[in-house]
Write a protein that holds these residues in place. Structure first.
Motif, short mmCIF file in Angstrom:
data_model
loop_
_atom_site.label_atom_id
_atom_site.label_comp_id
_atom_site.label_asym_id
_atom_site.label_seq_id
_atom_site.Cartn_x
_atom_site.Cartn_y
_atom_site.Cartn_z
N ARG A 13 0.85 -0.99 0.33
CA ARG A 13 0.04 -0.09 -0.35
C ARG A 13 0.54 1.23 0.31
O ARG A 13 0.54 2.02 -0.68
CB ARG A 13 -0.91 -0.04 1.41
CG ARG A 13 -2.17 0.77 1.35
CD ARG A 13 -3.01 0.41 2.41
NE ARG A 13 -4.04 1.93 2.34
CZ ARG A 13 -4.34 2.52 3.35
NH1 ARG A 13 -3.99 1.86 5.21
NH2 ARG A 13 -4.88 3.57 3.55
N SER A 14 2.16 0.94 0.74
CA SER A 14 2.86 2.34 1.07
C SER A 14 3.15 2.80 -0.84
O SER A 14 3.90 3.84 -0.83
CB SER A 14 4.01 2.11 2.16
OG SER A 14 3.04 2.68 3.31
N GLN A 15 4.15 1.66 -0.82
CA GLN A 15 4.48 1.49 -2.61
C GLN A 15 3.80 2.06 -3.45
O GLN A 15 4.71 3.00 -3.99
CB GLN A 15 5.87 0.42 -2.87
CG GLN A 15 6.49 0.43 -2.12
CD GLN A 15 7.51 -1.56 -2.59
OE1 GLN A 15 7.23 -1.04 -4.05
NE2 GLN A 15 7.82 -1.67 -1.49
N GLU A 16 3.25 1.55 -3.71
CA GLU A 16 1.73 1.88 -4.06
C GLU A 16 1.64 3.69 -4.11
O GLU A 16 1.42 4.24 -5.13
CB GLU A 16 0.05 1.56 -4.47
CG GLU A 16 0.52 0.63 -4.68
CD GLU A 16 -1.20 -0.72 -4.34
OE1 GLU A 16 -1.82 -0.34 -3.94
OE2 GLU A 16 -0.85 -2.31 -4.89
N PHE A 17 1.26 4.24 -3.20
CA PHE A 17 0.67 5.32 -2.66
C PHE A 17 2.24 6.32 -2.71
O PHE A 17 2.00 6.92 -4.05
CB PHE A 17 0.77 5.37 -1.42
CG PHE A 17 1.04 7.21 -0.79
CD1 PHE A 17 -0.56 7.65 -0.66
CD2 PHE A 17 2.04 7.87 -0.43
CE1 PHE A 17 -0.30 9.19 -0.28
CE2 PHE A 17 1.97 8.83 -0.01
CZ PHE A 17 0.52 9.29 -0.34
N PHE A 18 2.57 5.99 -2.81
CA PHE A 18 4.57 6.79 -3.49
C PHE A 18 5.05 6.45 -4.90
O PHE A 18 4.96 8.11 -5.98
CB PHE A 18 5.31 6.26 -2.69
CG PHE A 18 5.61 7.15 -1.26
CD1 PHE A 18 5.64 8.86 -1.12
CD2 PHE A 18 5.33 6.65 -0.24
CE1 PHE A 18 5.35 9.19 0.10
CE2 PHE A 18 5.01 7.38 0.75
CZ PHE A 18 5.43 8.12 1.23
N ARG A 19 4.22 5.64 -5.38
CA ARG A 19 4.77 5.31 -7.07
C ARG A 19 3.58 6.61 -7.34
O ARG A 19 4.01 7.34 -8.61
CB ARG A 19 4.33 3.74 -7.18
CG ARG A 19 5.54 3.37 -7.15
CD ARG A 19 5.10 1.72 -7.81
NE ARG A 19 6.61 1.27 -7.58
CZ ARG A 19 6.68 0.35 -7.46
NH1 ARG A 19 5.53 -0.46 -6.11
NH2 ARG A 19 7.91 -0.95 -6.82
N ALA A 20 2.19 6.52 -6.94
CA ALA A 20 1.11 7.48 -7.89
C ALA A 20 1.42 8.78 -6.97
O ALA A 20 0.94 10.01 -7.99
CB ALA A 20 -0.59 7.45 -6.66
N LEU A 21 2.20 8.84 -6.92
CA LEU A 21 3.42 11.05 -6.32
C LEU A 21 4.19 10.69 -7.81
O LEU A 21 5.01 11.83 -7.69
CB LEU A 21 3.71 10.84 -5.24
CG LEU A 21 2.38 11.31 -4.57
CD1 LEU A 21 1.46 10.81 -3.85
CD2 LEU A 21 3.25 12.02 -3.52
N GLY A 22 5.00 9.61 -8.05
CA GLY A 22 6.37 10.26 -8.99
C GLY A 22 7.16 9.14 -8.77
O GLY A 22 7.73 9.43 -9.32
N PHE A 23 7.25 8.96 -7.68
CA PHE A 23 8.30 8.80 -6.77
C PHE A 23 8.96 6.64 -7.86
O PHE A 23 7.62 5.97 -7.78
CB PHE A 23 8.93 8.42 -5.70
CG PHE A 23 8.09 9.84 -5.03
CD1 PHE A 23 10.11 10.52 -4.87
CD2 PHE A 23 7.22 10.44 -4.24
CE1 PHE A 23 9.49 11.21 -4.57
CE2 PHE A 23 7.18 11.64 -4.08
CZ PHE A 23 8.48 12.15 -4.28
N SER A 24 10.25 6.93 -7.43
CA SER A 24 10.37 4.87 -8.42
C SER A 24 11.00 4.21 -6.68
O SER A 24 11.58 4.64 -5.79
CB SER A 24 11.13 4.86 -8.93
OG SER A 24 12.83 6.00 -8.59
N PHE A 25 11.31 2.88 -6.99
CA PHE A 25 11.32 1.99 -5.93
C PHE A 25 13.58 1.63 -6.32
O PHE A 25 13.20 1.34 -6.99
CB PHE A 25 11.10 1.13 -5.09
CG PHE A 25 10.12 2.16 -4.27
CD1 PHE A 25 10.21 2.69 -3.01
CD2 PHE A 25 8.67 2.35 -4.58
CE1 PHE A 25 8.95 2.60 -2.03
CE2 PHE A 25 7.73 3.29 -4.05
CZ PHE A 25 8.22 3.31 -2.66
N ASN A 26 14.35 1.62 -5.84
CA ASN A 26 15.12 0.94 -5.86
C ASN A 26 15.27 -0.47 -5.81
O ASN A 26 15.59 -0.46 -4.09
CB ASN A 26 16.74 1.43 -5.16
CG ASN A 26 18.03 0.88 -5.45
OD1 ASN A 26 17.97 -0.32 -5.63
ND2 ASN A 26 19.48 1.57 -5.56
N PRO A 27 15.43 -1.84 -6.36
CA PRO A 27 15.08 -3.20 -6.29
C PRO A 27 16.50 -3.22 -5.34
O PRO A 27 15.90 -4.94 -4.83
CB PRO A 27 14.68 -3.54 -7.87
CG PRO A 27 15.64 -2.77 -8.66
CD PRO A 27 15.29 -0.96 -7.98
#
Length: 136
Positions: A16-30
């Motif tokens: 849920r947290s990743q989906e929220f911040f992705r919706a703001l345009g942020f990415s995650f370092n896999p």
């Protein structure tokens, strides 16, 4: 080498947290993301480590603050324009975040913010570059 900052934040639900911040345009370092923690890339030198509460607790001896009841920290990010401030707040609201305060317009500086799904406060600010003096 430039100094980097890693802001560690406790979260309840990873997906849920990743989906929220992705919706703001942020990415995650896999390379630094798994079911316990996710490395959110804010800029080249700024990262937010979203850590599920049981994992976060392994780093501290004190209890985890409930950010929906009390504020321990304000995370403030600079933006390129007033429009970017407004757009990020709009995206946060659409993704389920809350917007507890009205924008603040000081002419040379404009700010607004939101609370993420776990209650962490994210302040967004734009400053007119012509009013920012270089430091020697």
């Amino acid at each position: 080498m430039a100094r980097k900052i890693f802001v560690n934040l406790p979260i309840k639900e990873m997906k849920r947290s990743q989906e929220f911040f992705r919706a703001l345009g942020f990415s995650f370092n896999p390379q630094f993301t798994n079911e316990q923690g996710a490395c959110m890339v804010i800029s080249e030198d700024i990262f937010a480590m979203l850590l599920v509460e049981p994992f976060f607790q392994t780093f501290i001896k004190k209890p985890i603050s409930d950010a929906k009841k009390a504020t321990e920290v304000l995370v403030c990010l600079s933006c390129e324009s007033r429009a970017e401030v407004d757009e990020l707040v709009k995206k946060a609201r659409a993704a389920g975040g809350t917007v507890p305060n009205a924008p603040q317009d000081h002419g040379f500086m404009y700010g607004h913010g939101f609370e993420d799904l776990d209650g962490h406060v994210w302040e967004l600010v734009w400053m007119d570059p012509s009013h920012v003096q270089a430091q020697a």
